[in-house]
Design a protein around this motif. Structure first.
Motif, PDB file in Angstrom:
ATOM      1  N   SER A  14       0.834  -1.202   0.000  1.00 20.05           N
ATOM      2  CA  SER A  14       0.000   0.000   0.000  1.00 20.05           C
ATOM      3  C   SER A  14       0.868   1.252   0.000  1.00 20.05           C
ATOM      4  N   ASN A  15       0.551   2.169  -0.921  1.00 26.44           N
ATOM      5  CA  ASN A  15       1.248   3.463  -0.947  1.00 26.44           C
ATOM      6  C   ASN A  15       0.278   4.632  -0.844  1.00 26.44           C
ATOM      7  N   LYS A  16      -0.971   4.326  -0.527  1.00 24.75           N
ATOM      8  CA  LYS A  16      -1.986   5.381  -0.429  1.00 24.75           C
ATOM      9  C   LYS A  16      -2.218   5.757   1.027  1.00 24.75           C
ATOM     10  N   ASP A  43       3.216  -0.962   4.113  1.00 25.20           N
ATOM     11  CA  ASP A  43       2.780   0.415   3.898  1.00 25.20           C
ATOM     12  C   ASP A  43       3.972   1.339   3.648  1.00 25.20           C
ATOM     13  N   SER A  44       3.957   1.986   2.482  1.00 26.43           N
ATOM     14  CA  SER A  44       5.006   2.956   2.153  1.00 26.43           C
ATOM     15  C   SER A  44       4.448   4.366   2.019  1.00 26.43           C
ATOM     16  N   ALA A  45       3.258   4.599   2.593  1.00 22.67           N
ATOM     17  CA  ALA A  45       2.577   5.882   2.406  1.00 22.67           C
ATOM     18  C   ALA A  45       3.095   6.985   3.314  1.00 22.67           C
ATOM     19  N   SER A  66       7.027   0.105   5.449  1.00 20.87           N
ATOM     20  CA  SER A  66       7.957  -0.231   4.369  1.00 20.87           C
ATOM     21  C   SER A  66       8.623   1.025   3.816  1.00 20.87           C
ATOM     22  N   ARG A  67       9.888   0.889   3.481  1.00 23.26           N
ATOM     23  CA  ARG A  67      10.612   1.977   2.822  1.00 23.26           C
ATOM     24  C   ARG A  67      10.691   1.775   1.316  1.00 23.26           C
ATOM     25  N   PHE A  73       8.856  -4.212  -5.262  1.00 16.86           N
ATOM     26  CA  PHE A  73       9.606  -4.465  -4.038  1.00 16.86           C
ATOM     27  C   PHE A  73       8.732  -4.295  -2.801  1.00 16.86           C
ATOM     28  N   ASN A  74       7.785  -3.370  -2.846  1.00 19.82           N
ATOM     29  CA  ASN A  74       6.857  -3.256  -1.732  1.00 19.82           C
ATOM     30  C   ASN A  74       5.913  -4.451  -1.692  1.00 19.82           C
TER      31      ASN A  74
END
Length: 343
Positions: A14-16, A43-45, A66-67, A73-74
């Motif tokens: 998730s990036n949102k 989560d990279s948000a 997550s970075r 990769f995420n």
């Protein structure tokens, strides 16, 4: 009394921010409650409100900060964190439902040779209208035929990416792609699904309904732009969409040859030969019909591939051919092939 371990994890990269991903997360949790499953959110948000929500909303949700900003990769973060026997990827703008009115497949009883389960896949366009519903299975014994049928039935949309697959195989595929693939592009989602189909039949569970939001894949024009963007993000040239079938063929040849695909050597040789006579020759045939965008060296190599009978020689010629897309790709694919065979 011993508590049984759930058999299924939903893995959601998730990036949102929470505002745009909450519906997907809550839908996934409702499904997990109904089916005794777990949810993993990578989560990279960088949204503190989302982090607080995910860490407190349910004991079924495992939250990973997550970075990883690149999609593949995420996604790998969410996949590798799973410990259940089965994994189902899920996007953070989609929805999933458990339909109690339909018979469900017991994962504990799924035969060992079956690679996974397709849900009902609803493709949703503008105004949340369902533009297509896909309900097919691929139970056949021939892996090459399963792959060919999927490419025909998919309609250019890889919605079966969001299906239930065996953890060991999916984690193995993702490790190879993220550790050794020449460019780690998110366009490899097609190779992920096709590699699963190489491993075994995929059956159908009509009690799981996955609502796939088309978004930037809703029509031919936006799909073309989205695909071009995936290649661009992977560091590949603008012409890469013309080379899609060749790139998919190379990825599949490598993955099928690796220990990740649990087939005997004779079966692997037969499957890579079918890939060379199917997907690869489909590419060279299309190039012959429309050579615009390919230089003379590339066209000559396509002719050599078409005239060659040996499947491994075709693979070697394809490595030379892909170097015409981007210098250095051949050597990177050779390194990918060697690493995949050794891991």
């Amino acid at each position: 009394m011993a508590v049984s371990m759930p058999l299924l994890s939903l893995s959601m990269p998730s990036n949102k921010p929470l505002e745009k991903s909450r519906a997907a997360i809550e839908s996934a949790l409702a499904f997990c409650e109904a089916r005794d499953a777990l949810l993993i959110v990578a989560d990279s948000a960088d949204d503190p409100e989302k982090q607080r929500f995910c860490q407190s909303v349910s004991p079924r949700l495992r939250y990973l900060a997550s970075r990883e900003k690149r999609a593949l990769f995420n996604f790998n973060c969410a996949i590798q964190a799973a410990e259940t026997d089965f994994i189902m990827p899920m996007a953070d703008d989609d929805l999933i439902f458990a339909d109690a009115g339909e018979p469900s497949v017991d994962l504990a009883c799924l035969p060992a040779g079956v690679a996974g389960l397709f849900p009902v896949r609803e493709e949703v366009g503008e105004n949340d209208s369902v533009s297509a519903t896909r309900t097919f299975s691929l139970p056949g014994a021939d892996p090459a035929e399963r792959m060919r049928t999927y490419l025909s039935e998919a309609g250019g949309r890889n919605s079966a990416f969001y299906s239930i697959f065996r953890r060991r195989t999916l984690q193995g595929i993702m490790r190879l792609l993220t550790a050794f693939h020449p460019n780690g592009g998110a366009y490899t989602d097609w190779s992920v699904v096709l590699c699963q189909l190489a491993c075994g039949p995929v059956l159908f569970d009509g009690s799981i309904r996955y609502r796939y939001r088309l978004g930037n894949w809703a029509d031919a024009q936006t799909s073309a732009a989205s695909l071009a963007g995936l290649y661009r993000e992977a560091g590949l040239p603008e012409a890469s969409p013309l080379w899609m079938r060749l790139l998919t063929y190379l990825d599949l040849f490598v993955l099928v040859s690796s220990p990740v695909v649990a087939l005997g050597e004779d079966d692997k040789a037969q499957l890579t030969a079918r890939l060379s006579s199917g997907l690869l020759l489909d590419f060279t045939s299309r190039v012959a019909d429309d050579p615009a965008g390919f230089d003379d060296h590339a066209l000559a190599l396509c002719t050599m591939i078409t005239e060659e009978a040996d499947s491994f020689t075709r693979f070697q010629l394809s490595l030379m051919l892909v170097d015409r897309l981007q210098p250095g790709l051949k050597d990177r694919y050779v390194a990918f092939f060697r690493a995949a065979l050794a891991n």
